[in-house]
Each structure stands twice: as C-alpha cells, then as structure tokens.
Design an enzyme around this catalytic site. Structure first.
Site, PDB file in Angstrom:
ATOM      1  N   THR A 162       0.862  -1.187   0.000  1.00 49.09           N
ATOM      2  CA  THR A 162       0.000   0.000   0.000  1.00 49.09           C
ATOM      3  C   THR A 162       0.891   1.227   0.000  1.00 49.09           C
ATOM      4  OG1 THR A 162      -1.579  -1.134   1.380  1.00 49.09           O
ATOM      5  CG2 THR A 162      -1.681   1.265   1.433  1.00 49.09           C
ATOM      6  N   ASP A 193      -6.924  -3.353   5.176  1.00 44.88           N
ATOM      7  CA  ASP A 193      -7.051  -2.328   6.218  1.00 44.88           C
ATOM      8  C   ASP A 193      -7.017  -0.910   5.662  1.00 44.88           C
ATOM      9  OD1 ASP A 193      -4.400  -2.601   5.410  1.00 44.88           O
ATOM     10  OD2 ASP A 193      -3.587  -2.098   7.373  1.00 44.88           O
TER      11      ASP A 193
HETATM   12  N1  ASP Z   1      -2.372  -3.423   3.909  1.00 44.28           N
HETATM   13  C1  ASP Z   1      -2.745  -3.715   2.562  1.00 44.28           C
HETATM   14  C2  ASP Z   1      -3.895  -4.671   2.533  1.00 44.28           C
HETATM   15  O1  ASP Z   1      -4.049  -5.436   3.457  1.00 44.28           O
HETATM   16  C3  ASP Z   1      -1.670  -4.289   1.720  1.00 44.28           C
HETATM   17  C4  ASP Z   1      -0.325  -3.720   1.883  1.00 44.28           C
HETATM   18  O2  ASP Z   1      -0.106  -2.709   2.485  1.00 44.28           O
HETATM   19  O3  ASP Z   1       0.570  -4.318   1.387  1.00 44.28           O
HETATM   20  O4  ASP Z   1      -4.575  -4.668   1.539  1.00 44.28           O
END
Ligand code: ASP
Length: 325
Positions: A162, A193
């Site tokens: 993300t 999240d």
């Molecule tokens: N936190 C993000 C999710 O769970 C993915 C990421 O940050 O890599 O979609």
C-alpha cells in the site's frame, strides 16, 4: 511542515513536498503525493498496474482523513478508476457516509466525474495469465470453492505495498491517506485495512497520525492505527505507542499472520516507522521536513513479532492447512 510516505511513495514525494511548500491544505498534500503512485505502473501494489484479484480484476482500496475535523472517507474494492484516494476524499466531502465499496463506490466515482481508467496493465495481465490453471478456472466459474486459492502460495509477502502518506502542512494541520490494490490474487471483494479507518489509517490533530501497510487482516483485528493514536493520547511517545501496538499484534492467535509496517507521527513532528520484517529497501520510508534541501529515505526499525514473549504464531502451519496446492 513534514511529509512521511512509505517506500512505494518515492514517486510521489516531490509532488507532496511541492504542495507543502506551496501552502496547500493537508488534504491536498495527501492527494498530490499519492496520485503519482496510483498512476505509476511500476508500483505493482497501488492503482494502475496493481496486481489483480483471483478473477483478474484490479480492485483498489483507499482512505483519507483530516486530523482537525476527523472527517474521513474511504472506498473499497473500487475498480475502473485511477485515483481511489480522490474518490475517498469526495466520499468524505459529499456524502453523510464514510465508506463505499464495490459497485456503489464505482457509481459514486462516475457521479463525481472521477478519472476512469483500465487498471490492469499488460504486465499484470501476463502475471495473472501465468497463474491460471484448469482447477482455478473451475473455481472461478463456481464449480468448486475459490477460497483455497487466496492463501498466498508463492510468497508470504504478496500482502505488501500500500502507499501511505502522513503530513503536517504549513499551518500545522495533520492529514493522512492510503491507497492500494491490496493483496495479489485476493478473493474478489476482499477489503484490506487501507480503507478501514482505525485499522490502516487514523489521524487526530491533538495526538498524532498513524498508517499501516502489509497484512491488513492483522491491523484490522488489532485496530492498530487507532490504537497507536490512542496510546499517544494517553501520554506515550510516538515510538512507545508503535511498540505497544506491535506487542498487541503479537498476541493475535490463529488466522493469517504475516508482516506489518506501522508508520506514525506526532503533532510535533516526531516520527516512528516499525516493521516486523526486514525487506531491505522495500520497507524503507521517505520523509521531508521544513529546512531539508531534499527528501530522505530511511530504513525502518525492525521489530519482529517473534521476539515478543507473547508470540505464538505459526505462519507456515496456517498456510499448509489452507493452501490449495
Ligand atoms: N495493507 C494492505 C492490505 O491489506 C496491503 C499492503 O499494504 O501491502 O490490503
């Protein structure tokens, strides 16, 4: 003035710094910094060029939050729009709601004139095609369960990437944002999240801001972003608050357990970035503050969950139990 982005945010840092120096609102800085990341096909975990879900669709999640008013907006499983973070902002500004998902989010994006785009890049299409099999096609057509296919098989670390941005603008106002295409080959409709306020993002002008990346399932279960800001409210420093949140995550039992990175700052501009794993430059974070000639990249502090007395996770075991192949 301060801006903090994670490693994925490299391509957005110049724009974020320019927006800060130009005296933009903190929310404008969030959009300015995240847009270039969403548009860059080289960033395979955000926006255009992101990895698709099991059905081959790039579904994006994003959120934005204003620290002064604690107004926020988010979108989940949005497909067909380039700047999910801007749609999240319009949700915040135009609706009595905080969160829209799926078709409703796309309908709203159209209504506010958001930029439409084919989000699957050629590279991501090839990546998806290479992972097709007769069994997966059966599952996609509903003839057998799809669930076993969303347990990461190739790498424990597909759940990462993300982009997050936290900032303090010229007027001292805090804001934050997130944007992601989520896990590669996730179950269609899965939200991480990043759009969940309190899990992947929380900003409160009085106490600080926090944004998380990697395994969203864990930070949702632990309410991590809000937990960090609440700990600061009760007097912990930004660093103590992040360590406390990590220790709390080490007490999670069962479910999918993977890596997590916590990014946080205080209203005074103290920062902390903690990562459960060392992925080298991938987990480094970018920051700029007033007076710096350029922005810098710094490795995070590594805080393995396994070193906590409370850790009882068995990542490999949970994968063996559920994995399709
Ligand atoms: N936190 C993000 C999710 O769970 C993915 C990421 O940050 O890599 O979609």
């Amino acid at each position: 003035m301060l801006v903090l982005m994670n490693g994925e945010g490299r391509v957005g840092m110049d724009a974020a710094v320019l927006a800060l120096e130009a005296g933009k609102s903190a929310l404008d800085v969030v959009e300015a910094g995240i847009h270039p990341v969403e548009a860059d096909p080289a960033v395979r975990t955000v926006g255009y060029g992101g990895y698709p879900n099991l059905a081959g669709v790039v579904e994006c999640d994003a959120a934005i939050m204003d620290g002064v008013t604690r107004c926020c907006g988010s979108v989940g499983a949005l497909s067909g729009y380039l700047h999910a973070v801007s749609v999240a902002r319009r949700v915040m500004e135009k609706l009595p709601h905080v969160m829209l998902v799926g078709e409703g989010a796309a309908r709203f994006a159209r209504e506010v004139g958001a930029a439409e785009a084919e989000m699957l890049s050629d590279e991501s299409e090839v990546w998806h095609r290479q992972r097709q099999s007769a069994r997966l096609s059966n599952a996609l057509s509903g003839r057998e369960p799809l669930a076993p296919y969303c347990w990461p098989r190739e790498s424990l670390h597909m759940a990462k990437g993300t982009t997050v941005l936290l900032c303090i603008n010229k007027q001292g106002q805090l804001a934050g944002g997130t944007s992601t295409s989520g896990w590669a080959h996730k179950y269609p409709g899965r939200l991480g999240d990043s759009p969940v306020i309190g899990a992947g993002l929380y900003v409160d002008q009085r106490y600080g801001a926090c944004a998380c990346t990697h395994t969203g399932e864990m930070t949702i279960r632990a309410g991590t972003a809000r937990a960090v800001v609440a700990a600061m409210r009760f007097g912990l420093s930004v660093e103590e608050a992040c360590h406390e949140a990590m220790a709390d995550m080490a007490r999670l039992r069962e479910g999918f357990l993977g890596s997590v990175v916590i990014h946080a700052l205080s209203p005074q501009g103290e920062t902390c970035v903690l990562s459960t794993h060392d992925f080298g430059p991938e987990t480094s974070w970018c920051h700029w503050r007033k007076g710096m000639q350029r922005w810098y990249e710094t490795p995070p502090e590594i805080c393995p969950l396994e070193t906590s007395a409370e850790w009882k996770g068995d990542v490999a075991g949970s994968l063996r139990k559920h994995s399709a192949e």
